[in-house]
Design an enzyme around this catalytic site. Structure first.
Site, mmCIF file in Angstrom:
data_model
loop_
_atom_site.group_PDB
_atom_site.id
_atom_site.type_symbol
_atom_site.label_atom_id
_atom_site.label_comp_id
_atom_site.label_asym_id
_atom_site.label_seq_id
_atom_site.Cartn_x
_atom_site.Cartn_y
_atom_site.Cartn_z
ATOM 1 N N LYS A 1 0.829 -1.207 0.000
ATOM 2 C CA LYS A 1 0.000 0.000 0.000
ATOM 3 C C LYS A 1 0.871 1.268 0.000
ATOM 4 O O LYS A 1 0.390 2.356 0.322
ATOM 5 C CB LYS A 1 -0.892 0.023 1.241
ATOM 6 N N ALA B 1 2.820 6.976 1.570
ATOM 7 C CA ALA B 1 1.993 7.670 0.581
ATOM 8 C C ALA B 1 0.832 8.421 1.213
ATOM 9 O O ALA B 1 -0.040 8.912 0.495
ATOM 10 C CB ALA B 1 1.473 6.669 -0.441
ATOM 11 N N LEU C 1 -2.530 9.228 3.809
ATOM 12 C CA LEU C 1 -3.786 8.638 4.257
ATOM 13 C C LEU C 1 -4.181 7.468 3.355
ATOM 14 O O LEU C 1 -4.097 7.568 2.125
ATOM 15 C CB LEU C 1 -4.892 9.701 4.232
ATOM 16 N N LEU D 1 -6.456 6.095 1.366
ATOM 17 C CA LEU D 1 -7.656 6.645 0.737
ATOM 18 C C LEU D 1 -8.719 5.580 0.502
ATOM 19 O O LEU D 1 -9.918 5.893 0.478
ATOM 20 C CB LEU D 1 -7.288 7.324 -0.577
ATOM 21 N N GLY E 1 -0.196 12.736 4.053
ATOM 22 C CA GLY E 1 0.024 12.356 5.440
ATOM 23 C C GLY E 1 1.398 11.776 5.692
ATOM 24 O O GLY E 1 1.893 11.801 6.824
ATOM 25 N N GLU F 1 3.345 14.697 6.581
ATOM 26 C CA GLU F 1 2.992 15.105 7.941
ATOM 27 C C GLU F 1 3.694 14.214 8.964
ATOM 28 O O GLU F 1 4.181 14.700 9.991
ATOM 29 C CB GLU F 1 1.473 15.044 8.116
ATOM 30 N N GLU G 1 -3.519 16.858 -1.604
ATOM 31 C CA GLU G 1 -4.889 16.930 -1.103
ATOM 32 C C GLU G 1 -5.774 17.843 -1.947
ATOM 33 O O GLU G 1 -6.960 17.556 -2.158
ATOM 34 C CB GLU G 1 -4.894 17.399 0.360
ATOM 35 N N ARG H 1 -7.337 16.132 -4.763
ATOM 36 C CA ARG H 1 -8.207 15.028 -4.389
ATOM 37 C C ARG H 1 -9.474 15.497 -3.669
ATOM 38 O O ARG H 1 -10.239 14.692 -3.152
ATOM 39 C CB ARG H 1 -7.447 14.055 -3.493
ATOM 40 N N GLY I 1 -5.068 17.030 7.420
ATOM 41 C CA GLY I 1 -5.646 16.845 8.751
ATOM 42 C C GLY I 1 -4.684 16.297 9.768
ATOM 43 O O GLY I 1 -5.064 16.036 10.909
#
Length: 268
Positions: free
Chosen positions: A32, A70, A72, A74, A119, A122, A142, A145, A150
């Site tokens: 992933k 990569a 969050l 999704l 993320g 982050e 983001e 998308r 967040g």
């Protein structure tokens, strides 16, 4: 109060403790691209909540496979069809994990390769030191998308590269890599070979410092940055009073006094 960490309790993270107190923590979802699902975030919360009390001297944070992270997951986010309140609480768990990293007092050295995206950036920006290799690229996709950050990009990424550049990254989908990324502050080191090898070298160097000194460096500085100048000066003085008189420092000060300690020299 001492606690223990059992690597067998973790499935999303691969934990590899070294004899010198350095722990290698690897995001372990290479299929992933190490995207962050909620289970991974919960394991990050658990590990970094425990590490300061478990004798962890430094952490190398890496990603299995060709990519660091990569961002969050999704697919999980899409399939969960979360309510606004649900996703707010997901974000709060991300903040809990990343705050435990930044403010926990244990040096975290991120070994970056491939995607450090959304993320994943982050997460990387919560580490104290970031090492990138020649394959590493940074992005905040983001905006394209239909999402918004967040997990702290508005705090940490903006702090690293400035508000205007962070807005540009998310608004335009701009990608940074190579020396330009280092010059902007997204990483402190860039290597031709393995970012992991360099990160491990740095973690072992940090682990040689006194734990209380590292705790101050990897906790107090972030707290001080959140204060007014007057409060920051007071807090710095209190922390210095405690750290600079710690009994374990006496031998190191004595070595400096008798000239047996290594001196600071210019780079060759």
């Amino acid at each position: 109060m001492s606690v223990t960490i059992d690597p067998k309790d973790y499935t999303r993270l691969a934990l590899d403790p070294q004899e010198d107190g350095v722990w290698i923590v690897t995001l372990n979802r290479p299929e992933k691209r190490n995207a962050l699902d909620l289970a991974t975030v919960e394991e990050l919360v658990t590990f970094f909540s425990t590490a300061p009390r478990a004798g962890v001297k430094a952490v190398v944070l890496a990603g299995a496979g060709d990519h660091f992270c990569a961002g969050l997951d999704l697919i999980e986010h899409h399939d969960a069809d979360r309510s606004p309140a649900d996703f707010m609480h997901v974000c709060l768990r991300w903040h809990e994990a990343f705050n435990k990293m930044e403010y926990g007092g244990v040096p975290v050295i991120a070994a970056l390769q491939g995607a450090v995206v959304g993320g994943g950036l982050e997460l990387a920006s919560s580490a104290h030191v970031r090492v990138m290799d020649q394959t590493t690229y940074f992005a905040l996709p983001e905006g394209q998308r239909g999402l918004f950050t967040g997990g702290g990009a508005t705090i940490r990424v903006a702090d690293l590269i400035g508000k205007a550049r962070m807005i540009d990254m998310i608004l335009m989908g701009r990608v940074y890599q190579g020396q330009e990324a280092v010059d902007l502050g997204l990483a402190q080191y860039i290597v031709e070979g393995s970012s992991f090898d360099k990160a491990l070298e740095l973690a072992r160097r940090a682990a040689e410092n006194l734990p209380l000194t590292n705790f101050a460096i990897c906790s107090a500085i972030s707290h001080v940055q959140n204060m007014s100048a007057l409060d920051a000066a007071y807090a710095e003085s209190v922390v210095a009073g405690i750290v600079n008189t710690q009994p374990d420092a006496r031998a190191r000060l004595a070595a400096f006094a008798d000239k047996s300690a290594a001196r600071v020299r210019p780079n060759e």
